[in-house]
Design a protein around this motif. Structure first.
Motif, short mmCIF file in Angstrom:
data_model
loop_
_atom_site.label_atom_id
_atom_site.label_comp_id
_atom_site.label_asym_id
_atom_site.label_seq_id
_atom_site.Cartn_x
_atom_site.Cartn_y
_atom_site.Cartn_z
N LEU A 9 0.80 -1.30 0.15
CA LEU A 9 -0.11 0.05 0.14
C LEU A 9 0.83 1.29 0.13
CD1 LEU A 9 -2.93 -1.13 2.29
CD2 LEU A 9 -3.05 -0.69 -0.06
N ARG A 10 1.89 1.10 0.73
CA ARG A 10 2.77 2.35 0.59
C ARG A 10 3.55 2.77 -0.78
NH1 ARG A 10 6.18 1.37 6.28
NH2 ARG A 10 4.27 1.80 7.65
N GLU A 11 3.76 1.61 -1.41
CA GLU A 11 4.33 1.63 -2.78
C GLU A 11 3.09 2.12 -3.71
OE1 GLU A 11 4.32 -1.35 -6.19
OE2 GLU A 11 6.11 -1.76 -5.05
N TYR A 12 1.97 1.77 -3.42
CA TYR A 12 0.87 2.27 -4.28
C TYR A 12 0.76 3.75 -4.03
CZ TYR A 12 -3.58 2.85 -6.68
OH TYR A 12 -4.63 3.32 -7.20
N ASP A 13 0.63 4.15 -2.79
CA ASP A 13 0.51 5.64 -2.48
C ASP A 13 1.55 6.53 -3.09
OD1 ASP A 13 -1.61 4.95 -0.66
OD2 ASP A 13 -0.54 5.18 1.13
N GLU A 14 2.81 5.91 -3.27
CA GLU A 14 3.69 6.63 -3.97
C GLU A 14 3.68 6.59 -5.33
OE1 GLU A 14 8.21 5.12 -4.09
OE2 GLU A 14 8.24 6.29 -2.25
N LEU A 15 3.45 5.77 -5.88
CA LEU A 15 3.07 5.53 -7.38
C LEU A 15 1.72 5.73 -8.20
CD1 LEU A 15 5.88 2.58 -7.95
CD2 LEU A 15 6.19 5.03 -7.84
N ARG A 16 0.91 6.20 -7.19
CA ARG A 16 -0.61 5.94 -7.46
C ARG A 16 -0.89 6.80 -8.80
NH1 ARG A 16 -5.40 8.84 -6.70
NH2 ARG A 16 -7.21 7.61 -6.32
N ASP A 17 -0.41 8.07 -8.89
CA ASP A 17 -0.89 8.88 -9.98
C ASP A 17 -0.04 8.12 -11.13
OD1 ASP A 17 -2.26 10.61 -8.19
OD2 ASP A 17 -0.66 12.07 -8.32
N GLU A 18 1.17 7.80 -11.23
CA GLU A 18 1.77 7.11 -12.18
C GLU A 18 0.96 5.97 -12.81
OE1 GLU A 18 6.34 7.56 -12.36
OE2 GLU A 18 5.91 7.79 -10.45
N ILE A 19 0.54 5.21 -11.90
CA ILE A 19 -0.03 3.76 -12.19
C ILE A 19 -1.46 4.00 -12.88
CG2 ILE A 19 -0.97 1.88 -10.86
CD1 ILE A 19 1.46 2.08 -9.09
N LEU A 20 -2.13 5.14 -12.16
CA LEU A 20 -3.52 5.03 -12.63
C LEU A 20 -3.42 5.83 -14.13
CD1 LEU A 20 -5.31 6.53 -9.66
CD2 LEU A 20 -5.33 4.34 -10.67
N ALA A 21 -2.32 6.63 -14.30
CA ALA A 21 -2.19 7.38 -15.64
C ALA A 21 -1.74 6.00 -16.48
CB ALA A 21 -1.04 8.38 -15.76
N THR A 22 -0.90 5.19 -16.27
CA THR A 22 -0.65 3.95 -17.06
C THR A 22 -1.81 3.19 -17.44
OG1 THR A 22 1.80 3.95 -16.26
CG2 THR A 22 0.84 2.06 -17.17
N VAL A 23 -2.42 2.92 -16.34
CA VAL A 23 -3.74 2.07 -16.65
C VAL A 23 -4.73 2.76 -17.63
CG1 VAL A 23 -5.52 1.02 -15.21
CG2 VAL A 23 -3.57 0.70 -14.42
N ASP A 24 -4.86 4.00 -17.39
CA ASP A 24 -5.70 4.61 -18.17
C ASP A 24 -5.08 4.82 -19.68
OD1 ASP A 24 -8.17 6.59 -18.55
OD2 ASP A 24 -6.63 7.88 -19.26
N ARG A 25 -3.93 4.86 -19.87
CA ARG A 25 -3.48 4.75 -21.41
C ARG A 25 -3.66 3.38 -21.93
NH1 ARG A 25 1.93 4.76 -20.18
NH2 ARG A 25 2.47 2.79 -20.61
N VAL A 26 -3.51 2.30 -21.25
CA VAL A 26 -3.74 1.04 -21.66
C VAL A 26 -5.02 0.89 -21.98
CG1 VAL A 26 -3.65 -1.59 -21.28
CG2 VAL A 26 -1.58 0.07 -20.40
#
Length: 366
Positions: A9-26
């Motif tokens: 969860l801490r990793e997700y909090d740190e990378l959340r914006d990048e991960i969500l942008a990545t998923v949206d791109r896919v």
């Protein structure tokens, strides 16, 4: 708050914006399976390891049996490995109809005792799986020499060793092929399941690509019996996002391990050993208590420190392996370790003060 052996969860909090942008791109790309994200990540993993190519698949288990199949292992063959691995190593061998043949592990590092391998070879042996357990590599040079003398294939199980080094080689770059798991707990973990077959052999890669997709080489036409095992585009894209960060995460794991090593020396807890030929990634930080492992775990849990055991039962004594004909006592080192080992909390975003709390509580309960 409890301190867990692992947390994302801490990793997700740190990378959340990048991960969500990545998923949206896919999602907006119109391609969710076998698209450019998967191709990109396969190339990046191959470059990281220094091998020719990778083939993304559905899980680390699939990566093992597809790699073995691509190396020519078939029903009735024997594959040498160790009994203190996770069930998937052996499950993959058996999925092919092959027989797992075990050798014991070394007392000091939990890894395959290479000196026992030659005696386990029979006319049916076709491959060896060294399991790079806990984040450290098996001694591969003598193992490769044995394999070459007997005409055997070596498939490195790297589920726990992403980023580890054997001498100056990346884990997964020495054998004829290697398998990786991207299960969420791994050093490089997805947000779901995933795996990859890696090899320098073009024929192995070509066959693995076919096997992961029903044995097809062109759409809707099967050249051979195959499987359905594809790394999806969302997971591939997330893994590409995370791959450049793993060396920094490994440095942090090593720093946590050093903190444990210094504070726990002389306490009676047996600490992990890093071999001279290795860079240990400390996927898990495994210690031993020689007399009261389960009592220690119970007292730690009571104080909010949640640890893990990898693994409580060697494969050969599980009911699911009874038909292999092994008996308790045949692999004494693996059996003894299974009664003593446990893993302390270890992940890159664990805080120093939490590490110190684990140390203080552990010292108290022993």
């Amino acid at each position: 708050m409890p301190i867990n052996v692992w947390d994302y969860l801490r990793e997700y909090d740190e990378l959340r914006d990048e991960i969500l942008a990545t998923v949206d791109r896919v999602f907006r790309s119109g391609r969710l399976v076998l698209g450019q994200e998967g191709v990109k990540f396969e190339r990046e993993m191959a470059a990281y390891l220094g091998v020719a190519a990778g083939v993304g698949v559905n899980s680390g288990t699939d990566a093992i049996y597809i790699a073995l199949a691509a190396l020519g292992v078939k029903a009735g063959d024997e594959v040498i490995t160790v009994p203190n691995t996770a069930v998937p190593t052996v499950s993959a061998i058996r999925t092919l109809g092959a027989r797992p043949v075990f050798v014991d592990v070394r007392d000091d590092d939990f890894l395959m005792d290479v000196e026992q391998v030659e005696a386990a070879i029979t006319p049916r042996t076709t491959a060896i799986i060294p399991v790079h357990l806990y984040g450290q590599c098996v001694d591969l040079d003598p193992l490769m020499a044995i394999a070459r003398r007997h005409g055997l294939k070596v498939m490195e199980d790297c589920a726990q060793s992403q980023g580890a080094l054997y001498k100056d080689h990346q884990s997964g770059s020495v054998g004829d092929a290697s398998s990786f798991s991207f299960y969420p707990t791994k050093v490089l973990g997805a947000y779901g399941d995933g795996g990859m077959v890696m090899s320098d052999d073009e024929a192995v890669i070509k066959l693995a690509r076919s096997l992961r997709f029903y044995g097809m080489e062109t759409v809707y036409y099967s050249e051979r019996h195959g499987y359905n095992s594809r790394l999806d585009e969302v997971q591939a894209a997330i893994l590409s996002l995370k791959l450049p960060r793993i060396d920094g995460w490994i440095d942090r794991r090593r720093a946590i391990a050093a903190r444990y090593n210094q504070a726990l020396a002389g306490t009676g807890i047996v600490l992990p050993r890093e071999n001279a030929h290795s860079r240990h990634t400390y996927y898990v930080y495994v210690v031993e208590h020689p007399t009261d492992r389960d009592g220690v775990l119970e007292r730690l849990a009571g104080a909010g420190i949640n640890c893990n055991v990898s693994y409580r039962w060697p494969i050969h004594i599980m009911r699911g392996s009874a038909d292999l004909g092994y008996r308790e006592g045949q692999f004494p080192v693996a059996e003894r370790k299974a009664q003593r080992i446990f893993s302390l909390p270890m992940y890159p975003l664990l805080k120093d003060e939490e590490v110190d709390t684990v140390i203080d509580v552990l010292k108290g309960v022993i």
